[in-house]
Scaffold this motif. Sequence first.
Motif, short mmCIF file in Angstrom:
data_model
loop_
_atom_site.label_atom_id
_atom_site.label_comp_id
_atom_site.label_asym_id
_atom_site.label_seq_id
_atom_site.Cartn_x
_atom_site.Cartn_y
_atom_site.Cartn_z
N SER A 6 0.83 -1.21 0.00
CA SER A 6 0.00 0.00 0.00
C SER A 6 0.87 1.25 0.00
O SER A 6 0.63 2.19 -0.76
CB SER A 6 -0.89 0.05 1.24
N ALA A 7 1.86 1.25 0.90
CA ALA A 7 2.72 2.42 1.01
C ALA A 7 3.43 2.68 -0.32
O ALA A 7 3.52 3.82 -0.77
CB ALA A 7 3.74 2.22 2.13
N ALA A 8 3.90 1.62 -0.95
CA ALA A 8 4.61 1.78 -2.22
C ALA A 8 3.64 2.28 -3.29
O ALA A 8 3.95 3.21 -4.05
CB ALA A 8 5.22 0.44 -2.65
N ALA A 9 2.43 1.70 -3.31
CA ALA A 9 1.44 2.13 -4.31
C ALA A 9 1.07 3.59 -4.10
O ALA A 9 0.92 4.36 -5.05
CB ALA A 9 0.20 1.26 -4.22
N SER A 10 0.95 4.00 -2.83
CA SER A 10 0.52 5.37 -2.54
C SER A 10 1.56 6.39 -3.01
O SER A 10 1.25 7.56 -3.18
CB SER A 10 0.26 5.55 -1.05
N LEU A 11 2.80 5.93 -3.19
CA LEU A 11 3.84 6.84 -3.69
C LEU A 11 3.89 6.83 -5.21
O LEU A 11 4.72 7.51 -5.81
CB LEU A 11 5.20 6.44 -3.13
N GLY A 12 3.01 6.04 -5.82
CA GLY A 12 2.97 6.00 -7.28
C GLY A 12 3.89 4.97 -7.91
O GLY A 12 4.03 4.92 -9.12
N LEU A 13 4.50 4.10 -7.08
CA LEU A 13 5.39 3.08 -7.65
C LEU A 13 4.57 2.05 -8.43
O LEU A 13 3.48 1.67 -8.00
CB LEU A 13 6.15 2.37 -6.53
N SER A 14 5.10 1.59 -9.54
CA SER A 14 4.43 0.56 -10.32
C SER A 14 4.52 -0.78 -9.57
O SER A 14 5.30 -0.91 -8.62
CB SER A 14 5.09 0.42 -11.68
#
Lengths: 284, 242
Positions: free
Chosen positions: A186-194
């Motif tokens: 979630s944290a990675a997705a929230s930063l826009g990471l693919s």
Amino acid sequence: MPNPDQGGAAALSAAPTRREIHEARLRRRSGAIAAGSTLLVIGAIVLFVPMAPGWEAVRRSFFNAEVFRKTFPGLLEAFLVDVAIFLWCAPAIALLGLVIALCRDVRAPALFPLRLFGALYTDVFRGLPVVLVVYLIGFGVPGLGLPRPWNSPYIWGSLALILVYAAYVAEVIRSGIDSIHVSQRSAAASLGLSEADTMRYVVLPQAIRNVAPANMNLFIALQKDVALLSFIGPVEIFRQAGVYKSLLANFTPYVGAALIFLAITIPATRYADYLLHRQRRRQS
Amino acid sequence: MAKLVLQGVRKRFGQNLVLDGIDLTVSQGEMVCLIGASGSGKSTLLRCINLLEPIDDGTIHLDGVDISEPGYDPQAVRTRIGIVFQSFNLFPHMTAAQNVMLAPRRVLGRRPEEMAGPVEALFDRFGLKHRMGHYPDQLSGGQQQRVAIIRALAMSPEIMLFDEITSALDPELVGEVLDVLRQLRAEGMTMVLATHEMGFARELADTVCFLDGGRILERAPPGTLFTQPREERTRAFLSRLL
């Protein structure tokens, strides 16, 4: 009037407390009991085993010092073959295991065949005895009549080990991937990471670290299973011990081979346990 | 102009209707606080705005563009809307600085050498310059949460969402994190917070929304909502806290 708090603190730092004395006594007692029972068992073995009717024969054929001296250097040399096979198999296994684990984790529908392949692969190769795969590939593929060097049992035997062990490593890595909490994704997705970047930079580094002890145990098992290649030709330590056995009509070379394996596997196993222990402590 | 507009947003987890028709408008530079009991839908609402959860019904417009349309690329939205979680969710295998620089490097294509200066300035601004090389488990909870805020800010978001970011902290560490929010507020950041810090909401928010059962039951400036709540349930909730 003396301050009771201060008195208590002083007692704690200087003389041992009642509890410490009690615990020290318990420790001494259990230490003495452990030592005593160990001595008893060893004494019984030393005393009673030589009383067995066949002991003299066993001692001559398995624990013959002269045979041991004569064959040990040759065994050590043959063990280098085991080590070499291990060294080229291990990186290939790590790589293939990682690829299979990632195959099983892809979400895109277009890549579903990869997922299916990953599942099938691990099911098949974890479901077969290693020795059977070694036979099938080690005898089967060279049977195609390939030209030298492509008929070498080293290549196809190694391939068999790689295929089987990659399946186990893939499952271990996959369990590591599953162990990473969804909040990290979630944290990675929230930063826009693919998704690919999330896997590569966030999930995999943590997953692989978490399963390092488990993978290490697999690689220890691999070092032992290299001996299975002896069935299809390569003269590694187990095969060499067999040759000596036939030559000298004595089983001591097998004991020598066992000692050489243990010299590698015991420290490695202890190290894996140490890694696991350290990891548990860090997580608690 | 309204920066963010939610209309009739509904979200269901299985049989459980978590958001039941949320209407909310956030203007540029506005600070909106969401208050309400646990399970009232505050966190889910924030996760929906960030497109971490797809909504079942309704629309979310960002600068007039419907970002809730199925198939809309969530990554583009997430680089414009930052979120900070209650449990920090720092990446434990990276130092504070690496945590902050990962997304700018991979998503915005920044080179490490061009980021070094701005990132250091960001750490300096929130009093953590001396902690850049530390791993998360070497930092206190308050420091970790400040790193998480810096990590979100490094993407230069237009809106920041904060999901109860002080709830997992020891009481003496809450202040340092709230100070960061004060600083952002002073700089004019558009923010939506789910929070249990009523004093803080009262001090800084432009608007306070009271959520109950997945609806915004009452929406008012803090001066009004905290002193003269219109709804009986708001009154009951506030009286339980005092």
